[in-house]
Design a protein around this motif. Structure first.
Motif, PDB file in Angstrom:
ATOM      1  N   PHE A 305       0.417  -1.450   0.028  1.00 60.56           N
ATOM      2  CA  PHE A 305       0.381   0.018   0.010  1.00 60.56           C
ATOM      3  C   PHE A 305       1.017   0.949  -0.079  1.00 60.56           C
ATOM      4  O   PHE A 305       0.495   1.944  -0.346  1.00 60.56           O
ATOM      5  N   ASP A 306       1.916   1.514   0.258  1.00 54.82           N
ATOM      6  CA  ASP A 306       2.663   2.026   0.645  1.00 54.82           C
ATOM      7  C   ASP A 306       3.288   2.261  -0.534  1.00 54.82           C
ATOM      8  O   ASP A 306       4.735   3.571  -0.749  1.00 54.82           O
ATOM      9  N   ILE A 307       3.846   1.524  -1.349  1.00 50.81           N
ATOM     10  CA  ILE A 307       4.668   1.869  -2.890  1.00 50.81           C
ATOM     11  C   ILE A 307       4.308   2.466  -3.872  1.00 50.81           C
ATOM     12  O   ILE A 307       3.283   1.946  -4.072  1.00 50.81           O
ATOM     13  N   PRO A 308       4.691   3.961  -4.242  1.00 59.09           N
ATOM     14  CA  PRO A 308       4.203   4.194  -5.439  1.00 59.09           C
ATOM     15  C   PRO A 308       5.062   3.280  -6.527  1.00 59.09           C
ATOM     16  O   PRO A 308       6.191   3.238  -6.886  1.00 59.09           O
ATOM     17  N   ARG A 317      10.442   7.028 -15.496  1.00 59.53           N
ATOM     18  CA  ARG A 317       9.546   7.702 -15.285  1.00 59.53           C
ATOM     19  C   ARG A 317       8.900   8.248 -16.383  1.00 59.53           C
ATOM     20  O   ARG A 317       7.284   8.249 -16.796  1.00 59.53           O
TER      21      ARG A 317
ATOM     22  N   LEU B 129      -1.978   2.673 -14.371  1.00 60.05           N
ATOM     23  CA  LEU B 129      -1.035   2.187 -13.825  1.00 60.05           C
ATOM     24  C   LEU B 129      -0.980   0.694 -13.991  1.00 60.05           C
ATOM     25  O   LEU B 129      -0.145  -0.569 -12.870  1.00 60.05           O
ATOM     26  N   TYR B 286      -8.430  10.654  -6.014  1.00 59.90           N
ATOM     27  CA  TYR B 286      -7.733  11.197  -5.871  1.00 59.90           C
ATOM     28  C   TYR B 286      -7.213  12.750  -5.741  1.00 59.90           C
ATOM     29  O   TYR B 286      -6.310  13.347  -5.003  1.00 59.90           O
ATOM     30  N   ARG B 302       2.011  15.662 -10.271  1.00 55.71           N
ATOM     31  CA  ARG B 302       2.149  13.888 -10.321  1.00 55.71           C
ATOM     32  C   ARG B 302       0.942  13.213 -11.020  1.00 55.71           C
ATOM     33  O   ARG B 302       0.272  13.716 -11.157  1.00 55.71           O
ATOM     34  N   THR B 303       1.750  12.541 -11.737  1.00 51.34           N
ATOM     35  CA  THR B 303       1.365  11.111 -11.876  1.00 51.34           C
ATOM     36  C   THR B 303       0.155  10.297 -11.192  1.00 51.34           C
ATOM     37  O   THR B 303       1.180   9.971  -9.829  1.00 51.34           O
ATOM     38  N   VAL B 304      -0.754   9.328 -11.491  1.00 54.40           N
ATOM     39  CA  VAL B 304      -1.119   8.105 -10.535  1.00 54.40           C
ATOM     40  C   VAL B 304      -0.253   7.368 -10.481  1.00 54.40           C
ATOM     41  O   VAL B 304       0.351   6.832  -9.920  1.00 54.40           O
ATOM     42  N   PHE B 305       1.326   6.910 -11.242  1.00 55.50           N
ATOM     43  CA  PHE B 305       2.702   6.114 -10.805  1.00 55.50           C
ATOM     44  C   PHE B 305       2.827   6.400  -9.922  1.00 55.50           C
ATOM     45  O   PHE B 305       4.046   5.733  -8.810  1.00 55.50           O
ATOM     46  N   ASP B 306       3.076   8.074  -9.102  1.00 59.25           N
ATOM     47  CA  ASP B 306       4.084   8.146  -8.299  1.00 59.25           C
ATOM     48  C   ASP B 306       3.306   8.539  -6.735  1.00 59.25           C
ATOM     49  O   ASP B 306       3.918   8.263  -5.509  1.00 59.25           O
ATOM     50  N   ILE B 307       1.813   7.713  -6.911  1.00 58.93           N
ATOM     51  CA  ILE B 307       0.910   7.811  -5.860  1.00 58.93           C
ATOM     52  C   ILE B 307       0.839   6.885  -5.179  1.00 58.93           C
ATOM     53  O   ILE B 307       0.846   5.752  -5.584  1.00 58.93           O
ATOM     54  N   PRO B 308       1.408   6.685  -4.100  1.00 57.32           N
ATOM     55  CA  PRO B 308       1.447   5.431  -2.765  1.00 57.32           C
ATOM     56  C   PRO B 308      -0.393   4.775  -2.850  1.00 57.32           C
ATOM     57  O   PRO B 308      -0.741   5.983  -2.403  1.00 57.32           O
ATOM     58  N   PRO B 309      -1.134   4.464  -2.958  1.00 62.13           N
ATOM     59  CA  PRO B 309      -1.943   3.382  -3.143  1.00 62.13           C
ATOM     60  C   PRO B 309      -2.679   4.162  -1.608  1.00 62.13           C
ATOM     61  O   PRO B 309      -3.925   4.159  -1.476  1.00 62.13           O
ATOM     62  N   VAL B 310      -1.901   3.729  -0.170  1.00 61.42           N
ATOM     63  CA  VAL B 310      -2.556   4.234   1.156  1.00 61.42           C
ATOM     64  C   VAL B 310      -2.637   5.399   0.845  1.00 61.42           C
ATOM     65  O   VAL B 310      -4.043   5.445   1.238  1.00 61.42           O
ATOM     66  N   LEU B 312      -4.806   6.988  -0.902  1.00 60.59           N
ATOM     67  CA  LEU B 312      -5.813   7.153  -1.656  1.00 60.59           C
ATOM     68  C   LEU B 312      -6.790   6.808  -1.053  1.00 60.59           C
ATOM     69  O   LEU B 312      -8.725   7.432  -1.256  1.00 60.59           O
TER      70      LEU B 312
END
Lengths: 325, 325
Positions: A305-308, A317, B129, B286, B302-310, B312
């Protein structure tokens, strides 16, 4: 890329460790440098096999240790132990124990100034990620997970541990009628037992009481009680010929609503010829991620959950943004 | 939760903006405080409608601005403009222009000390993603994306812009034979034109040359040329009755190999009753993420690639780990 590659050690050489050792060649920025094992093992790769007790001597020669031991007895001990000296990834899958395992690995990693990612297989792992993302995106909805058809190694082992059992393979089989109901957006919640059948192929010892074995399987708490369980006794030869592969798969199904009556289905589906090779591949992608996380100065234990997501990919990127966004 | 909720503004009140305004009530930690619009609009929510030019006066009263304008003309201008004064999210979907759009938003956000997430819909967005994660996990494999069956609003607009066209709806329809081939692990690569049919329902003006319109549609570069395109002329009433909803969906299919011959299928499938409401829901998840990112001191685009899922999810990290990992 030699010289700049991430130096990987594999700890444990069962199905999962052997899979990781084979699959690493598909990860161009990773390099296998040693396999660590409790017992001497024959390996196909041209790297040293090191006894587990001597792993400490390797702590400056390995960037990430991929822990491939089992969740029942190996990882609870090895996870925290290795997290102090190495960056680690593992696929710890005892759901109920995850919070305490995470705390133990986190404490060790912080003490050693290292970084770990735990429970990074497909469930827990990718499926968990999907459960979080689907629920975040469609909060008025329900997520249900189906496993199979596939061999559950934990359940197979549980049967093998019974008196009078020579060998056994257990398939988890999802109920397709229930799956289709979950997809349709009906707000029905099913227990895991209602969603799945457990299909057991058992080789009994000569003269063993098969009635007693069948009863013991069906009544085993957590594993089989509450499930529709079928037990078939077969020969050792039949088991070897017809049940020696390790396929698996499953679906995370989220059905949610927007507006008054608009229904949306999100489903991640996996069909896997080899559960250990697929799990090993996920671990290797997260090995890359933990290396990058550590290089950025992050310390402690993390979850998927913590990993981009950008940290998982081999490409830069910029390339991901241009090619895949 | 009043008082601690994330204060959200919605900029643009077409299908997407109206969807975001409706869906926000399902996000317990988000609060709609104003709608910004170029033209006066009637809205169902009890919040002010502010003229776009006056948005600047709201920069201390809004935590995240959800940009719901179109990608052709609105966002290229509004994205960078708003990113200087507000944290923003958008669903910019002009794939070829994403890198330059990202650079422009990033520069503005850095100048203003704000944080933005661009292209956070389902494609680009969730599908992107999945393309990254699937390729990272199974590097020896191929990812293919299928869209539909669904209404493509960009393609519908392109038809409407033709001389003699009163109204039009275009459905993108995936070829199920090709989809099944992608699922089977055959290493075949198809062009987008081979993977999809474009089905057009057109209301022609009285006396218009339907032969010429059909030709102009089928030869339109980027949009229809190279696709199997079907054009049907229907009445305005038929269009209204049978083609006024905005369903969509699609699949990202990745088929990869491990070992010598083990094949694995990963597929994310979406079936959406309302494309704008689903896209709006992703934007709101987001919006929560960009607020948290900004609160941690991160600045820029940022893009969705950069965001840790936690980031959201509404729930805390501990709850996610206990309940969903």
């Amino acid at each position: 890329m030699t010289g700049t590659r991430i130096r990987v050690g594999i700890c444990g050489y069962g199905n999962l460790g052997a899979g990781a050792a084979r699959e690493i060649e598909k990860f161009p920025d990773l390099e296998l440098v040693a396999v660590f094992s409790r017992r001497p093992v024959e390996i196909a790769q041209d790297v040293p096999v090191v006894r587990l007790e001597e792993a400490g001597a390797w702590k400056d020669r390995i960037d990430v240790m991929v822990l491939c031991g089992g969740s029942a007895t190996d990882l609870p001990e090895q996870g925290p132990q290795f997290a102090r000296d190495f960056c680690t990834v593992d696929s710890f899958d005892n759901h109920a124990e995850i919070p305490s395992y995470l705390a133990a690995v986190d404490e060790a990693a912080r003490a050693g100034g290292r970084t770990s990612i735990i429970s990074a297989g497909w469930d827990p792992g990718l499926f968990s990620l999907m459960r979080v993302m689907m629920g975040a995106v469609l909060p008025e909805g329900m997520t249900q997970t189906f496993w199979g058809k596939g061999v559950s190694q934990g359940h197979s082992s549980a049967i093998r541990a019974l008196d009078g059992v020579v060998d056994a393979v257990q398939y988890t089989v999802p109920d397709h009628r229930v799956m289709n109901q979950a997809r349709s957006g009906e707000p029905l919640e099913f227990t895991a037992g209602e969603r799945h059948t457990r299909l057991c192929f058992v080789v009994a010892a000569e003269g063993a009481d098969t009635g007693r074995i069948e009863r013991e399987i069906k009544e085993m708490p957590n594993y089989f009680a509450g499930y529709n369980t079928e037990v078939h006794f077969i020969s050792a030869e039949d088991l070897l010929t017809n049940h020696s592969r390790l396929p698996h798969g499953g679906s995370v199904i989220h059905s949610g609503k927007t507006g008054e009556e608009n229904v949306h289905l999100m489903e991640l589906l996996l069909k896997l010829d080899s559960n250990p090779e697929f799990t090993a591949s996920i671990l290797l992608a997260y090995a890359r991620a933990v290396y990058r996380l550590h290089a950025q100065g992050e310390v402690g234990a993390r979850t998927v959950f913590d990993i981009p997501p950008v940290f998982l990919a081999a490409s830069s990127r910029d390339t991901l943004i241009t090619d895949l966004l």
